[in-house]
Design a protein around this motif. Structure first.
Motif, PDB file in Angstrom:
ATOM      1  N   GLU A  82       0.824  -1.205   0.000  1.00 44.08           N
ATOM      2  CA  GLU A  82       0.000   0.000   0.000  1.00 44.08           C
ATOM      3  C   GLU A  82       0.864   1.264   0.000  1.00 44.08           C
ATOM      4  N   ILE A  83       1.972   1.239   0.728  1.00 42.58           N
ATOM      5  CA  ILE A  83       2.879   2.390   0.727  1.00 42.58           C
ATOM      6  C   ILE A  83       3.456   2.598  -0.669  1.00 42.58           C
ATOM      7  N   PHE A  84       3.883   1.508  -1.300  1.00 39.48           N
ATOM      8  CA  PHE A  84       4.443   1.603  -2.649  1.00 39.48           C
ATOM      9  C   PHE A  84       3.381   2.104  -3.641  1.00 39.48           C
ATOM     10  N   ARG A  85       2.152   1.628  -3.489  1.00 36.73           N
ATOM     11  CA  ARG A  85       1.073   2.068  -4.383  1.00 36.73           C
ATOM     12  C   ARG A  85       0.820   3.562  -4.228  1.00 36.73           C
ATOM     13  N   ALA A  86       0.855   4.037  -2.970  1.00 38.50           N
ATOM     14  CA  ALA A  86       0.623   5.465  -2.724  1.00 38.50           C
ATOM     15  C   ALA A  86       1.673   6.316  -3.429  1.00 38.50           C
TER      16      ALA A  86
ATOM     17  N   GLN B 119      -8.758   3.800  -6.436  1.00 36.05           N
ATOM     18  CA  GLN B 119      -9.444   2.575  -6.023  1.00 36.05           C
ATOM     19  C   GLN B 119      -8.475   1.394  -6.075  1.00 36.05           C
ATOM     20  N   PRO B 120      -8.406   0.604  -4.992  1.00 31.01           N
ATOM     21  CA  PRO B 120      -9.106   0.843  -3.718  1.00 31.01           C
ATOM     22  C   PRO B 120      -8.555   2.065  -3.006  1.00 31.01           C
ATOM     23  N   ARG B 121      -9.332   2.593  -2.098  1.00 29.33           N
ATOM     24  CA  ARG B 121      -8.952   3.805  -1.382  1.00 29.33           C
ATOM     25  C   ARG B 121      -7.692   3.570  -0.563  1.00 29.33           C
ATOM     26  N   LEU B 122      -6.823   4.578  -0.545  1.00 31.65           N
ATOM     27  CA  LEU B 122      -5.577   4.457   0.214  1.00 31.65           C
ATOM     28  C   LEU B 122      -5.842   4.586   1.710  1.00 31.65           C
TER      29      LEU B 122
END
Length: 322
Positions: free
Chosen positions: A219-223, A235-238
């Motif tokens: 999730e950190i990498f996606r952000a 999506q999905p919400r962070l």
């Protein structure tokens, strides 16, 4: 043993409860001395020390574990010892488990530090393993400490995720490690807002057994691949704890954000690595030094094929934007 293995061994020793009787032997083992030689020293054979609590390894070091508050006095006794001279010891070392002092007898160079900090001076002690002290290691031992901790993490992750050890996933593993190293640098060089943001987030929001660490990192990498203006509709919400990380251009965080599963020990190794001051670490050393840790057979079994060309130049990625 090489420098990285020695650093790892003495770092483990410094973390253990101090045992005055065992310290000299565990210390010598950390520098590659054989168990047969240590067994003879334990039995009193070949131990010609004339200092209370002392252990003397010929042509190497005279060590003494001493009573609290007597480290300086004990080091003087080791220096003045006829046995030190007769055995041609290169170093003397005294510790009470609270402080540690050592001296290289040929040059007169000394170290003095709190006991838990003595691994920071391992470059000074490398000649005990027959390694000519490399100036770069002696001047900046944190490079080797970082490499040691990264390597422990790398091997632990491959043991837990054998599919990531296969040749077809080697690039994914190296890409993942490059992302981690960027995060370590970023939290110590003001690329991330807040002191130790990355390591603190992992420590605070991941489970102690490491069960959800891979999800948190993903999730950190996606952000960091989503521009701030686009996050409201992502999506999905962070999660809120991931949303505070900046967008980083350059492509390091684009594409697949899959992360290998963590064990409790892998999580611990990651936190230990993050607790170093990465502002003082040279990113160019990782490829060659990690490759040097394992021999060819071990690298083949674990899929460790690191080299400098595999490791991205992190500087070009260090450009967070709004």
């Amino acid at each position: 043993m090489n420098a990285v293995e020695i650093e790892s061994a003495i770092s483990d020793l410094a973390l253990e409860p101090f045992d005055a009787a065992e310290f000299p032997f565990t210390f010598l083992a950390a520098f590659g001395n054989k168990e047969t030689a240590l067994k003879r020293l334990r039995a009193g054979n070949n131990n010609a020390s004339d200092v209370p609590g002392g252990v003397l390894l010929r042509s190497n070091i005279h060590i003494a574990a001493c009573e609290a508050g007597t480290v300086g006095e004990t080091l003087k006794a080791l220096r003045a010892s006829p046995a030190t001279t007769k055995a041609k010891a290169k170093f003397i070392l005294a510790t009470d488990g609270q402080t540690l002092e050592a001296e290289e007898l040929i040059t007169g160079e000394t170290i003095a530090c709190d006991y838990p900090d003595f691994p920071n001076h391992f470059g000074f002690l490398l000649p005990l393993a027959g390694i000519s002290t490399i100036k770069e290691i002696k001047d900046n031992p944190i490079d080797v400490r970082a490499t040691s901790r990264l390597n422990k993490l790398y091997v632990e992750l491959l043991n837990e995720n054998p599919d990531w050890a296969k040749a077809e996933r080697r690039a994914d593993m190296n890409h993942f490690m490059a992302r981690l190293v960027f995060c370590f640098f970023a939290e110590d060089t003001d690329i991330f807002a807040g002191d130790g943001l990355f390591t603190r987030t992992v420590e605070q929001y991941s489970e102690r057994d490491g069960a959800n660490t891979h999800q948190l990192l993903s999730e950190i990498f996606r952000a960091m691949n989503i521009k701030l203006a686009e996050r409201a509709t992502a999506q999905p919400r962070l999660p809120s704890w991931a949303n505070i990380f900046p967008y980083v251009n350059g492509g390091l965080f684009s594409g697949n954000t899959e992360v290998p599963r963590f064990t409790r020990m892998a999580r611990t190794y990651l936190l230990h690595a993050g607790n170093l001051n990465w502002q003082k670490i040279n990113p160019d050393i990782f490829g060659s030094m990690i490759q040097a840790v394992a021999d060819d057979e071990e690298r083949g079994a674990l899929g460790m094929g690191w080299s400098e060309k595999d490791f991205p130049n992190l500087v070009k990625y260090a450009d967070p934007v709004a």
